[in-house]
Design a protein around this motif. Structure first.
Motif, PDB file in Angstrom:
ATOM      1  N   LEU A 161       0.845  -1.180   0.000  1.00  0.00           N
ATOM      2  CA  LEU A 161       0.000   0.000   0.000  1.00  0.00           C
ATOM      3  C   LEU A 161       0.882   1.231   0.000  1.00  0.00           C
ATOM      4  O   LEU A 161       1.764   1.373   0.851  1.00  0.00           O
ATOM      5  N   ILE A 162       0.662   2.098  -0.968  1.00  0.00           N
ATOM      6  CA  ILE A 162       1.454   3.316  -1.064  1.00  0.00           C
ATOM      7  C   ILE A 162       0.516   4.507  -1.168  1.00  0.00           C
ATOM      8  O   ILE A 162      -0.341   4.548  -2.043  1.00  0.00           O
ATOM      9  N   GLY A 198      -0.531  -8.012  -4.912  1.00  0.00           N
ATOM     10  CA  GLY A 198      -1.287  -6.833  -5.309  1.00  0.00           C
ATOM     11  C   GLY A 198      -0.698  -5.569  -4.713  1.00  0.00           C
ATOM     12  O   GLY A 198      -0.060  -5.608  -3.659  1.00  0.00           O
ATOM     13  N   VAL A 199      -0.909  -4.452  -5.414  1.00  0.00           N
ATOM     14  CA  VAL A 199      -0.375  -3.164  -4.963  1.00  0.00           C
ATOM     15  C   VAL A 199      -1.450  -2.100  -5.168  1.00  0.00           C
ATOM     16  O   VAL A 199      -2.072  -2.047  -6.228  1.00  0.00           O
ATOM     17  N   VAL A 200      -1.680  -1.282  -4.150  1.00  0.00           N
ATOM     18  CA  VAL A 200      -2.563  -0.126  -4.326  1.00  0.00           C
ATOM     19  C   VAL A 200      -1.725   1.138  -4.188  1.00  0.00           C
ATOM     20  O   VAL A 200      -1.032   1.325  -3.188  1.00  0.00           O
ATOM     21  N   LYS A 255      -0.335  -7.288  -9.245  1.00  0.00           N
ATOM     22  CA  LYS A 255      -1.339  -6.453  -9.909  1.00  0.00           C
ATOM     23  C   LYS A 255      -1.393  -5.089  -9.210  1.00  0.00           C
ATOM     24  O   LYS A 255      -1.435  -5.015  -7.991  1.00  0.00           O
ATOM     25  N   VAL A 256      -1.377  -4.011  -9.996  1.00  0.00           N
ATOM     26  CA  VAL A 256      -1.403  -2.668  -9.411  1.00  0.00           C
ATOM     27  C   VAL A 256      -2.733  -1.982  -9.696  1.00  0.00           C
ATOM     28  O   VAL A 256      -3.245  -2.056 -10.820  1.00  0.00           O
ATOM     29  N   LEU A 263      -8.729  -1.999  -2.960  1.00  0.00           N
ATOM     30  CA  LEU A 263      -8.467  -3.296  -2.322  1.00  0.00           C
ATOM     31  C   LEU A 263      -9.533  -4.309  -2.731  1.00  0.00           C
ATOM     32  O   LEU A 263      -9.227  -5.479  -2.978  1.00  0.00           O
ATOM     33  N   MET A 264     -10.775  -3.822  -2.841  1.00  0.00           N
ATOM     34  CA  MET A 264     -11.873  -4.715  -3.246  1.00  0.00           C
ATOM     35  C   MET A 264     -11.610  -5.235  -4.668  1.00  0.00           C
ATOM     36  O   MET A 264     -11.799  -6.410  -4.960  1.00  0.00           O
TER      37      MET A 264
END
Lengths: 118, 118
Positions: B13-14, B43-45, B75-76, B109-110
């Protein structure tokens, strides 16, 4: 500049990335309480990983934020306190009693989950 | 100054809170790929709520980060793109194709949960 407050389910998430000056800290205090009011958040994680320096005023404001949020019904966990910050706080005689802390964001969220039984 | 990368389960998370200059953007690219490698994140947000201005170089770097992370298996999702930033991107002819976006951290995130089926 304001510190962004992110929402994550019932929790609010704040990653402090700037050196906190007095004005920013007070603004953050107001913003967070307002956001707790608006969202009905039950938990808050304030991540301090990127904070290298802290002074007694900022420490006081952070301590107050925790107590104020508590009054409003939201539990606050401070995470990622750096060694230098921990040293400064104790040197200043600030023990942040009654403040929950955790190693990182993940552990902080886990602590909230446990405490709030969600 | 480096942009902190927080870990949340399998995700990174960024929250970008500073105006990105070229050097910071490149440093962020390196840091994120390194972190994906270390953590095996899926995953990356990247939350851009606090980013008001973007230029073509930064947009290019962000687009590249998405492709590079994808190659590494993460996945971003970009979240919180402000109206002004969306306008600038389209004006610049940058469509960020193949880049997943979402309104805010929660929705991002969902989206990851859905896509990765976790």
């Amino acid at each position: 500049m304001r510190i962004p407050i992110l929402k994550l389910g019932n929790y609010l998430l704040i990653s402090i990335q700037m050196e906190l000056d007095d004005k920013t800290a007070i603004q953050f205090q107001e913003d967070l309480l307002q956001r707790i009011h608006e969202t009905g958040a039950t938990g808050v994680v304030v991540d301090l990983t990127s904070v290298d320096i802290i002074d007694s005023f900022i420490a006081k404001v952070l301590g107050e934020v925790v107590s104020m949020s508590d009054l409003m019904g939201a539990k606050v966990v401070l995470t990622g306190i750096q060694p230098a910050v921990a040293i400064t706080l104790i040197d200043l005689g600030i023990h942040l009693q009654n403040v929950q802390t955790a190693l990182d964001l993940e552990q902080g969220l886990m602590k909230l989950h446990q405490e709030l039984g969600e």
